[in-house]
Design an enzyme around this catalytic site. Structure first.
Site, PDB file in Angstrom:
ATOM      1  N   ALA A  71      25.958  46.296  29.226  1.00  0.00           N
ATOM      2  CA  ALA A  71      24.751  46.653  29.979  1.00  0.00           C
ATOM      3  C   ALA A  71      24.503  48.135  29.737  1.00  0.00           C
ATOM      4  O   ALA A  71      25.433  48.944  29.802  1.00  0.00           O
ATOM      5  CB  ALA A  71      24.966  46.383  31.459  1.00  0.00           C
ATOM      6  N   LYS A 126      56.577  40.620  40.058  1.00  0.00           N
ATOM      7  CA  LYS A 126      55.421  41.036  39.249  1.00  0.00           C
ATOM      8  C   LYS A 126      55.320  40.171  37.986  1.00  0.00           C
ATOM      9  O   LYS A 126      54.225  39.784  37.579  1.00  0.00           O
ATOM     10  CB  LYS A 126      55.511  42.524  38.893  1.00  0.00           C
ATOM     11  CG  LYS A 126      54.364  42.967  37.995  1.00  0.00           C
ATOM     12  CD  LYS A 126      53.979  44.418  38.107  1.00  0.00           C
ATOM     13  CE  LYS A 126      52.913  44.749  37.068  1.00  0.00           C
ATOM     14  NZ  LYS A 126      52.213  45.985  37.298  1.00  0.00           N
ATOM     15  N   GLY A 141      30.498  42.503  34.156  1.00  0.00           N
ATOM     16  CA  GLY A 141      31.950  42.695  34.168  1.00  0.00           C
ATOM     17  C   GLY A 141      32.667  41.368  34.283  1.00  0.00           C
ATOM     18  O   GLY A 141      32.288  40.521  35.098  1.00  0.00           O
ATOM     19  N   CYS A 200      44.192  56.137  40.108  1.00  0.00           N
ATOM     20  CA  CYS A 200      45.079  55.022  39.778  1.00  0.00           C
ATOM     21  C   CYS A 200      46.531  55.523  39.704  1.00  0.00           C
ATOM     22  O   CYS A 200      47.183  55.439  38.662  1.00  0.00           O
ATOM     23  CB  CYS A 200      44.618  54.433  38.446  1.00  0.00           C
ATOM     24  SG  CYS A 200      45.307  52.828  38.099  1.00  0.00           S
ATOM     25  N   GLY A 248      43.605  45.634  41.818  1.00  0.00           N
ATOM     26  CA  GLY A 248      43.113  44.309  41.465  1.00  0.00           C
ATOM     27  C   GLY A 248      42.886  43.467  42.705  1.00  0.00           C
ATOM     28  O   GLY A 248      41.859  42.795  42.848  1.00  0.00           O
ATOM     29  N   SER A 271      29.656  40.922  29.809  1.00  0.00           N
ATOM     30  CA  SER A 271      30.813  41.819  29.745  1.00  0.00           C
ATOM     31  C   SER A 271      30.914  42.500  28.392  1.00  0.00           C
ATOM     32  O   SER A 271      30.732  41.874  27.348  1.00  0.00           O
ATOM     33  CB  SER A 271      32.104  41.047  30.027  1.00  0.00           C
ATOM     34  OG  SER A 271      33.208  41.908  29.840  1.00  0.00           O
ATOM     35  N   CYS A 313      50.565  44.898  47.186  1.00  0.00           N
ATOM     36  CA  CYS A 313      50.813  45.382  45.826  1.00  0.00           C
ATOM     37  C   CYS A 313      52.286  45.249  45.454  1.00  0.00           C
ATOM     38  O   CYS A 313      53.162  45.421  46.302  1.00  0.00           O
ATOM     39  CB  CYS A 313      50.396  46.853  45.753  1.00  0.00           C
ATOM     40  SG  CYS A 313      50.263  47.464  44.082  1.00  0.00           S
TER      41      CYS A 313
HETATM   42  C1  LIG Z   1      47.759  50.706  33.749  1.00  0.00           C
HETATM   43  C2  LIG Z   1      47.211  50.098  34.990  1.00  0.00           C
HETATM   44  C3  LIG Z   1      48.058  49.362  35.812  1.00  0.00           C
HETATM   45  C4  LIG Z   1      47.562  48.776  36.963  1.00  0.00           C
HETATM   46  N1  LIG Z   1      48.403  48.050  37.743  1.00  0.00           N
HETATM   47  C5  LIG Z   1      47.921  47.406  38.811  1.00  0.00           C
HETATM   48  C6  LIG Z   1      48.768  46.582  39.604  1.00  0.00           C
HETATM   49  O1  LIG Z   1      49.967  46.484  39.352  1.00  0.00           O
HETATM   50  N2  LIG Z   1      48.221  45.916  40.634  1.00  0.00           N
HETATM   51  C7  LIG Z   1      46.890  46.020  40.938  1.00  0.00           C
HETATM   52  O2  LIG Z   1      46.430  45.379  41.886  1.00  0.00           O
HETATM   53  N3  LIG Z   1      46.068  46.804  40.233  1.00  0.00           N
HETATM   54  C8  LIG Z   1      46.551  47.495  39.176  1.00  0.00           C
HETATM   55  N4  LIG Z   1      45.727  48.275  38.435  1.00  0.00           N
HETATM   56  C9  LIG Z   1      44.321  48.379  38.828  1.00  0.00           C
HETATM   57  C10 LIG Z   1      43.529  47.170  38.332  1.00  0.00           C
HETATM   58  O3  LIG Z   1      43.663  47.067  36.946  1.00  0.00           O
HETATM   59  C11 LIG Z   1      42.083  47.358  38.745  1.00  0.00           C
HETATM   60  O4  LIG Z   1      42.043  47.353  40.142  1.00  0.00           O
HETATM   61  C12 LIG Z   1      41.203  46.237  38.242  1.00  0.00           C
HETATM   62  O5  LIG Z   1      41.248  46.148  36.845  1.00  0.00           O
HETATM   63  C13 LIG Z   1      39.785  46.462  38.722  1.00  0.00           C
HETATM   64  O6  LIG Z   1      39.025  45.367  38.379  1.00  0.00           O
HETATM   65  P1  LIG Z   1      37.461  45.497  38.156  1.00  0.00           P
HETATM   66  O7  LIG Z   1      36.977  44.108  37.942  1.00  0.00           O
HETATM   67  O8  LIG Z   1      36.847  46.299  39.217  1.00  0.00           O
HETATM   68  O9  LIG Z   1      37.279  46.385  36.833  1.00  0.00           O
HETATM   69  P2  LIG Z   1      37.943  46.307  35.406  1.00  0.00           P
HETATM   70  O10 LIG Z   1      39.182  45.510  35.404  1.00  0.00           O
HETATM   71  O11 LIG Z   1      38.014  47.691  34.910  1.00  0.00           O
HETATM   72  O12 LIG Z   1      36.892  45.509  34.533  1.00  0.00           O
HETATM   73  C14 LIG Z   1      35.611  45.986  34.257  1.00  0.00           C
HETATM   74  C15 LIG Z   1      34.849  44.917  33.507  1.00  0.00           C
HETATM   75  O13 LIG Z   1      33.531  45.381  33.276  1.00  0.00           O
HETATM   76  C16 LIG Z   1      33.223  45.294  31.891  1.00  0.00           C
HETATM   77  N5  LIG Z   1      32.266  46.370  31.616  1.00  0.00           N
HETATM   78  C17 LIG Z   1      32.453  47.698  31.681  1.00  0.00           C
HETATM   79  N6  LIG Z   1      31.312  48.346  31.429  1.00  0.00           N
HETATM   80  C18 LIG Z   1      30.380  47.402  31.200  1.00  0.00           C
HETATM   81  C19 LIG Z   1      29.001  47.438  30.873  1.00  0.00           C
HETATM   82  N7  LIG Z   1      28.335  48.575  30.744  1.00  0.00           N
HETATM   83  N8  LIG Z   1      28.361  46.261  30.685  1.00  0.00           N
HETATM   84  C20 LIG Z   1      29.020  45.081  30.817  1.00  0.00           C
HETATM   85  N9  LIG Z   1      30.323  45.002  31.113  1.00  0.00           N
HETATM   86  C21 LIG Z   1      30.986  46.143  31.311  1.00  0.00           C
HETATM   87  C22 LIG Z   1      34.553  45.410  31.193  1.00  0.00           C
HETATM   88  O14 LIG Z   1      34.499  44.873  29.894  1.00  0.00           O
HETATM   89  C23 LIG Z   1      35.425  44.589  32.139  1.00  0.00           C
HETATM   90  O15 LIG Z   1      35.255  43.211  31.894  1.00  0.00           O
HETATM   91  C24 LIG Z   1      46.197  48.927  37.302  1.00  0.00           C
HETATM   92  C25 LIG Z   1      45.354  49.689  36.492  1.00  0.00           C
HETATM   93  C26 LIG Z   1      45.856  50.286  35.349  1.00  0.00           C
HETATM   94  C27 LIG Z   1      44.933  51.102  34.483  1.00  0.00           C
END
Ligand SMILES: Cc1cc2nc3c(=O)[nH]c(=O)nc-3n(C[C@H](O)[C@H](O)[C@H](O)COP(=O)(O)OP(=O)(O)OC[C@H]3O[C@@H](n4cnc5c(N)ncnc54)[C@H](O)[C@@H]3O)c2cc1C
Length: 400
Positions: free
Chosen positions: A78, A381, A8, A159, A310, A34, A346
């Protein structure tokens, strides 16, 4: 040299990669794998459908950024993790590891509800760039022929913040497009009350959300599941049928298929971790971000999930990093931070205004909570988006 594989390249994965490399330098060989070749600042996807952001404004290529820091990058998915062999199988070969960090985020579970989602269903989504662009095409069509709007989050969704941000932004966009008087807006959620956010509410978030819904004319329906969606109607568990011309519904999240196929996750495919973010059964597997299993702390009439924002994703990654470093250096210290004790921070955008909130911990009881609504939250923001993309593009994860 210790081999660390990170699955990721987003909030959690990049934080882990940059922090580990900065702190352990040549003691580690780090590979980020990723599925997506870009980092996307997902919080700004709420603005893409209205043309207020383009994909290129909010994303960057991972490879040069990681390689510049001496981190290898593999653009691959993966497909399976074999913990007994310390091996990850991917669409581009197999990778061995001494430590594995799983930061794969969610799979979007649209099949929870018949008719849900942009691929084969009737509702839009803003969870990915492609979805947000599709939501924008639907918005452009809608502006020419407006009618009822339904925005919300299904049963088991987590979410909720994104759904709230979107409903306020679409209300603002409807005003800007001069169609507000032709549009009714309904917000549908599985949360037990408005402003719960999957965190049991933060301070006066219920009263505040109800106040703003009333002020801008949004009808809120809480405590409902969505039973099915047809091209023009949404069927709710309370018996109501909502007609719509435009709908954006956040689906439930699952852990990704690779985790589900590897038997490393719980029934929903999320990784069970201890307070060091180590897998409960494997000493060299850590997880952070949305991939981590977290349960809503009390029963609800309709099942709901817990948001892993995030900021929380980064905090989890930092704790995992500290513990991996401790093991790599042969030190005997464990940093612990239960998910419940992470202090959430947030900014929720609402078009031309917003709300900033922070609290002493994710779940109640809390020592303090702060909730500040105002137009400056919107600009905060906007500023944060630019700052965060700059920070990640340069690998400055030592900054807040
Ligand atoms: C519309 C929207 C608005 C949001 N607004 C906010 C906000 O204002 N503030 C905030 O804090 N949070 C917000 N969030 C939440 C925030 O986006 C998530 O908390 C954050 O993206 C989580 O990060 P992460 O690294 O856990 O996963 P993700 O960001 O989902 O990233 C996952 C990563 O894993 C990779 N991946 C997935 N499967 C595989 C695999 N099998 N093999 C290899 N790589 C893989 C993907 O390509 C990606 O790089 C929002 C979410 C959404 C959907």
């Amino acid at each position: 040299m210790t081999k660390i594989v990170i699955l990721g390249g987003s909030f959690a994965g990049l934080t882990a990669a940059f922090d580990l490399k900065r702190k352990l330098k040549d003691e580690v060989d780090i590979t980020v794998i990723s599925k997506s070749k870009n980092f996307v600042f997902i919080p700004s996807l709420i603005w893409v459908p209205f043309g207020w952001r383009k994909p290129e404004d909010i994303s960057f290529d991972l490879k040069p950024v990681l390689e510049n820091k001496g981190i290898k990058f593999v653009h691959a998915e993966a497909t399976k993790i074999i913990p007994d062999k310390n091996l990850v199988e991917t669409t581009s070969g197999n990778y061995e590891y001494d430590f594995l960090v799983i930061a794969t985020g969610p799979d979007l579970h649209f099949s929870e509800v018949e008719g849900l989602g942009p691929n084969g269903g009737y509702t839009t989504s803003i969870c990915t760039i492609d979805h947000a662009l599709h939501a924008g095409e639907k918005w452009d069509e809608f502006v020419k022929n407006p009618g009822p709007i339904v925005i919300g989050a299904t049963q088991k969704a987590s979410c909720f913040g994104a759904a709230y941000e979107y409903v306020f932004n679409i209300e603002y966009a409807a005003r800007k497009a001069g169609i507000r008087d032709k549009v009714s807006i309904t917000f549908v959620t599985s949360e037990p009350f408005l402003g719960n956010f999957g965190l049991g509410g933060v301070g006066k978030s219920q009263k505040m959300t109800e106040y703003f819904f009333k002020k801008v004319g949004i009808r809120g329906i809480t405590n409902v599941a969505i039973e099915k969606i047809t091209p023009n109607e949404i069927y709710l568990s309370n018996g109501e049928v909502l007609p719509y011309k435009y709908a954006m519904i956040i689906p439930p999240f699952l852990g990704v298929k690779a985790i589900r196929d590897s038997g490393l996750g719980n029934e929903a495919g999320f990784i069970p971790v201890d307070d060091t973010y180590k897998h409960v059964n494997y000493d060299n597997i850590y997880a952070a971000g949305v991939a981590v299993a977290v349960k809503y702390p009390e029963p609800t009439q309709i099942p709901i999930g817990v948001p892993k924002t995030g900021y929380m994703s980064e905090v989890m990654a930092r704790v995992a990093v500290d513990n991996i470093i401790s093991k790599v250096l042969g030190k005997n210290h464990a940093k612990k931070l239960a998910f419940a004790d992470i202090a959430p921070l947030c900014v929720m955008d609402a078009g031309n205004m917003g709300v900033f909130f922070m609290a002493s911990r994710n779940f109640k009881p809390r020592k303090y909570h702060i909730l500040f609504p105002g137009p400056w939250s919107h600009w905060m923001k906007v500023w944060f988006e630019k700052y965060y993309i700059w920070k990640m593009r340069n690998g400055y994860t030592q900054l807040p």
